[in-house]
Motif scaffolding. Structure first.
Motif, PDB file in Angstrom:
ATOM      1  N   ASP A 236       0.852  -1.184   0.000  1.00 23.81           N
ATOM      2  CA  ASP A 236       0.000   0.000   0.000  1.00 23.81           C
ATOM      3  C   ASP A 236       0.891   1.239   0.000  1.00 23.81           C
ATOM      4  OD1 ASP A 236       0.973  -0.118   2.568  1.00 23.81           O
ATOM      5  OD2 ASP A 236      -0.965  -0.007   3.554  1.00 23.81           O
ATOM      6  N   LEU A 237       0.279   2.402  -0.066  1.00 25.82           N
ATOM      7  CA  LEU A 237       1.056   3.640  -0.188  1.00 25.82           C
ATOM      8  C   LEU A 237       2.018   3.850   0.980  1.00 25.82           C
ATOM      9  CD1 LEU A 237       1.553   5.921  -2.126  1.00 25.82           C
ATOM     10  CD2 LEU A 237      -0.265   7.205  -1.022  1.00 25.82           C
TER      11      LEU A 237
ATOM     12  N   VAL B  98       4.957   1.692   0.327  1.00 24.38           N
ATOM     13  CA  VAL B  98       5.806   2.247  -0.739  1.00 24.38           C
ATOM     14  C   VAL B  98       6.704   3.327  -0.162  1.00 24.38           C
ATOM     15  CG1 VAL B  98       5.805   3.639  -2.853  1.00 24.38           C
ATOM     16  CG2 VAL B  98       4.256   1.697  -2.649  1.00 24.38           C
ATOM     17  N   LEU B  99       6.121   4.220   0.630  1.00 25.31           N
ATOM     18  CA  LEU B  99       6.907   5.304   1.231  1.00 25.31           C
ATOM     19  C   LEU B  99       7.969   4.749   2.180  1.00 25.31           C
ATOM     20  CD1 LEU B  99       4.041   7.869   1.884  1.00 25.31           C
ATOM     21  CD2 LEU B  99       5.755   7.912   0.065  1.00 25.31           C
TER      22      LEU B  99
ATOM     23  N   PHE C  19       9.885   9.519  -5.010  1.00 23.70           N
ATOM     24  CA  PHE C  19       8.439   9.338  -5.063  1.00 23.70           C
ATOM     25  C   PHE C  19       7.830  10.177  -6.186  1.00 23.70           C
ATOM     26  CE2 PHE C  19       4.067  10.276  -3.674  1.00 23.70           C
ATOM     27  CZ  PHE C  19       3.584   8.983  -3.658  1.00 23.70           C
TER      28      PHE C  19
ATOM     29  N   GLN D 189       5.752   8.683  -9.323  1.00 27.74           N
ATOM     30  CA  GLN D 189       4.418   9.160  -9.699  1.00 27.74           C
ATOM     31  C   GLN D 189       4.378   9.580 -11.165  1.00 27.74           C
ATOM     32  OE1 GLN D 189       2.087   8.126  -7.280  1.00 27.74           O
ATOM     33  NE2 GLN D 189       1.174  10.116  -7.611  1.00 27.74           N
TER      34      GLN D 189
ATOM     35  N   ALA E   5       3.371  -1.895  -7.244  1.00 24.81           N
ATOM     36  CA  ALA E   5       3.520  -0.460  -6.994  1.00 24.81           C
ATOM     37  C   ALA E   5       2.386   0.316  -7.670  1.00 24.81           C
ATOM     38  CB  ALA E   5       4.868   0.026  -7.501  1.00 24.81           C
TER      39      ALA E   5
ATOM     40  N   ALA F 105      -0.633   0.028  -5.498  1.00 27.12           N
ATOM     41  CA  ALA F 105      -0.490   0.858  -4.287  1.00 27.12           C
ATOM     42  C   ALA F 105      -0.698   2.323  -4.610  1.00 27.12           C
ATOM     43  CB  ALA F 105       0.890   0.643  -3.684  1.00 27.12           C
ATOM     44  N   LEU F 106      -0.186   2.788  -5.739  1.00 24.22           N
ATOM     45  CA  LEU F 106      -0.362   4.185  -6.122  1.00 24.22           C
ATOM     46  C   LEU F 106      -1.815   4.484  -6.461  1.00 24.22           C
ATOM     47  CD1 LEU F 106       2.840   4.725  -8.291  1.00 24.22           C
ATOM     48  CD2 LEU F 106       2.416   5.561  -5.976  1.00 24.22           C
ATOM     49  N   GLN F 107      -2.502   3.528  -7.091  1.00 21.51           N
ATOM     50  CA  GLN F 107      -3.916   3.735  -7.419  1.00 21.51           C
ATOM     51  C   GLN F 107      -4.774   3.706  -6.170  1.00 21.51           C
ATOM     52  OE1 GLN F 107      -4.600   0.655 -10.288  1.00 21.51           O
ATOM     53  NE2 GLN F 107      -3.894   1.911 -12.000  1.00 21.51           N
TER      54      GLN F 107
ATOM     55  N   GLY G 113      -3.816   4.642  -3.250  1.00 18.74           N
ATOM     56  CA  GLY G 113      -3.532   5.861  -2.511  1.00 18.74           C
ATOM     57  C   GLY G 113      -4.109   7.089  -3.161  1.00 18.74           C
ATOM     58  N   ALA G 114      -4.565   6.981  -4.415  1.00 20.96           N
ATOM     59  CA  ALA G 114      -5.088   8.155  -5.127  1.00 20.96           C
ATOM     60  C   ALA G 114      -6.473   8.503  -4.687  1.00 20.96           C
ATOM     61  CB  ALA G 114      -5.066   7.888  -6.632  1.00 20.96           C
TER      62      ALA G 114
END
Length: 184
Positions: free
Chosen positions: A25-26, A29-30, A44, A48, A176, A179-181, A183-184
């Protein structure tokens, strides 16, 4: 007297091969970026942008269409990230160094407006070169973190190694991307 094996720590349980790893998840990732990257915020932002550029095909590059121009993906990333450093003290001092270099070389125009244009053009050139280097470092860190895959495409055939008129192509890994989707 006491029995030593009575107090021995239990060996850690082996991970069950049937249970999958938790999804990325986001925050994960961070966390991964903060442990593997020298500049996690910059990395990051690069991640993106690559995800944005690869939204349709899954791959970003080797060329990106932007504002009616066709740019290599590294140049596009570098130009997209240029505004971030607008107030950086090092960038503000760059114009003064460029002016001094042009005066020393005797190539600074006498007309003040032409001189300003020449200085601006050289500053942009230097920023683009350093930006490409910064993007390459960030992508290398993202590859090391397992968030991006990279290969090179160009003259003759696709190839894992750079050189020989090949251009970089980047892809955000599926985990990834999810996870980015999320977190959006």
């Amino acid at each position: 007297m006491f029995q030593h094996d009575l107090f021995a720590a239990a060996p850690p349980a082996a991970p069950d091969a049937a249970s999958p790893a938790p999804p990325l998840d986001l925050p994960a990732v961070l966390d991964r970026l903060s442990t593997t990257c020298e500049r996690p915020r910059y990395s990051f932002m690069v991640l993106q942008l690559i995800a944005q550029a690869s939204a349709r095909s899954g791959w970003a590059g080797p060329w990106i269409e932007a504002n009616g121009r066709r740019l290599p993906v590294r140049d596009w990333l570098s130009e997209a990230l240029t505004p971030v450093a607008r107030r950086d003290p090092r960038r503000l001092g760059l114009a003064a160094r460029v002016r001094a270099d042009l005066e020393k070389a005797g190539t600074l125009p006498l007309d003040p407006q032409a001189a300003d244009r020449a200085i601006d053009a050289e500053v942009q050139h230097r920023i683009r070169l350093s930006g490409r280097t910064n993007v390459s470092r960030a992508v290398s860190e993202l590859v090391r973190a397992g968030l991006v895959r990279r290969h090179y495409r160009g003259y003759r055939v696709d190839h894992e190694n750079r050189g020989a008129q090949r251009h970089a192509v980047y892809a955000v890994t599926d985990e990834a991307r999810r996870a980015l989707q999320l977190g959006a």
